[in-house]
Design a protein around this motif. Sequence first.
Motif, short mmCIF file in Angstrom:
data_model
loop_
_atom_site.label_atom_id
_atom_site.label_comp_id
_atom_site.label_asym_id
_atom_site.label_seq_id
_atom_site.Cartn_x
_atom_site.Cartn_y
_atom_site.Cartn_z
N LYS A 156 0.83 -1.22 0.00
CA LYS A 156 0.00 0.00 0.00
C LYS A 156 0.86 1.27 0.00
O LYS A 156 0.70 2.15 0.86
CB LYS A 156 -0.95 0.00 1.19
N PRO A 157 1.77 1.39 -0.97
CA PRO A 157 2.66 2.55 -0.99
C PRO A 157 1.95 3.81 -1.48
O PRO A 157 0.90 3.75 -2.12
CB PRO A 157 3.74 2.13 -1.99
N GLN A 158 2.56 4.95 -1.20
CA GLN A 158 2.03 6.23 -1.67
C GLN A 158 2.70 6.66 -2.97
O GLN A 158 2.06 7.19 -3.87
CB GLN A 158 2.25 7.31 -0.60
N LYS A 159 4.02 6.43 -3.05
CA LYS A 159 4.78 6.83 -4.23
C LYS A 159 5.73 5.69 -4.62
O LYS A 159 6.61 5.32 -3.84
CB LYS A 159 5.61 8.09 -3.95
N VAL A 160 5.54 5.17 -5.83
CA VAL A 160 6.35 4.04 -6.30
C VAL A 160 7.28 4.50 -7.41
O VAL A 160 6.88 5.25 -8.31
CB VAL A 160 5.45 2.90 -6.83
N ALA A 161 8.52 4.07 -7.32
CA ALA A 161 9.48 4.26 -8.42
C ALA A 161 9.69 2.91 -9.09
O ALA A 161 9.82 1.88 -8.42
CB ALA A 161 10.80 4.81 -7.90
N VAL A 212 5.97 7.66 -9.49
CA VAL A 212 6.65 8.96 -9.58
C VAL A 212 7.89 8.92 -10.46
O VAL A 212 8.40 9.97 -10.87
CB VAL A 212 7.04 9.47 -8.17
N LEU A 213 8.36 7.70 -10.77
CA LEU A 213 9.56 7.58 -11.61
C LEU A 213 9.50 6.26 -12.36
O LEU A 213 9.24 5.22 -11.77
CB LEU A 213 10.83 7.62 -10.74
N PHE A 214 9.68 6.32 -13.67
CA PHE A 214 9.80 5.12 -14.50
C PHE A 214 11.01 5.34 -15.39
O PHE A 214 10.98 6.16 -16.30
CB PHE A 214 8.54 4.90 -15.35
N GLU A 215 12.09 4.64 -15.07
CA GLU A 215 13.36 4.98 -15.71
C GLU A 215 14.23 3.74 -15.95
O GLU A 215 14.24 2.82 -15.12
CB GLU A 215 14.12 5.98 -14.84
#
Length: 374
Positions: A165-170, A198-201
Amino acid sequence: MKIRFTPIAAAIGLAAGIMMSAGASAADTIKIAIAGPFTGSVTQYGAMVKEGVDTAVEQINAAGGVLGKQLETVTIDDGCEPKQGPVVANRVVNDKIHYVVGHVCSGATIAATNIYNNEGVVMVTPSATSPAVTDGKGYDMIFRTIGRDDQQGPAAAKFIIENIKPQKVAILHDKQSYGQGIASSVKSELEKAGIKVVLFEGINAGDTDYSAVITKLKSEGADFVYYGGYHPEMGLLLRQGAEQGLKTKFMGPEGVGNPDINAIAGASVEGLLVTLPADFTKDPSNAAIVKAFTDKKRDPSGAFQLTAYSATKAIADGIKGAGVDDPIKVAAYLHANSVETPIGKISWNKQGDLNDFKFDVFTWHKDGSKSVYK
């Protein structure tokens, strides 16, 4: 099916014949190629597959072989390199080998499959999970004994949604067919559930310094990181992240589930989450097979040993079922029938993917062991 021999295959025939390891004649044995990485940074995965194939072949041969013939293995290295996939496939064709367990890495597998299918060679991969191996190809000769990324990715995403249940996933990946494919699958499923990515890299596989991407993870405030790729890069991300004070939990697919990650990551590997095939060594019906592995000082509990064993048994049972050493008829038999294996009773759809496969989530520990997540 129309079977044709490619000009490339004909051109390298003499060299391939010289490279072929000595063994009994084709009249005496049925040859199975083991195609995978036996050099390079992920040789451990090739070793896992070879252990599975070798154990299956030993047991099948001890029981009388197949159609009165013994199975014989030929190990061929592709280095996990897509450009080597066709080279290996053409060698298999020219050496008149009808069956392949492998390839191991998705990129090399994708590059080789068209040759196998066109030339009438049965290929069963125990580890290549990219949907691109089979999707839209219309292949008759290509099979898997492992699930696909679009099964594994949603399983990982479902676990993240329900348990983390994360808030911000990279989400990071290695820019390769396997890693980027499964990372994209996880991203899609998380976004459908309203989880913010928040990040897909992509990172460069083989680099030794990931401090820049770790700085990005910190600046984005990611509270969970999913990485699509293999264990060398994941190990470095874990270690360098710990060194830079990153507290985020990491998760990856079966490509990171290798004991050698401990030597790279050290204590920072503790708590890593990994999706892997279910631990089939715990099935009481596999006790004799597990003993066969351990008697030879082989570890049956890795990601691909029992899927490779199952691939080998599928080929052997396909030959028995067809009643003849004819790969076209063997492929037809496998498409029409199920096979009893250490990973269960398996069957395939029209394009050679398993009708059903289960991935579990494991917690990786700093002593190299793993446990089913609870």
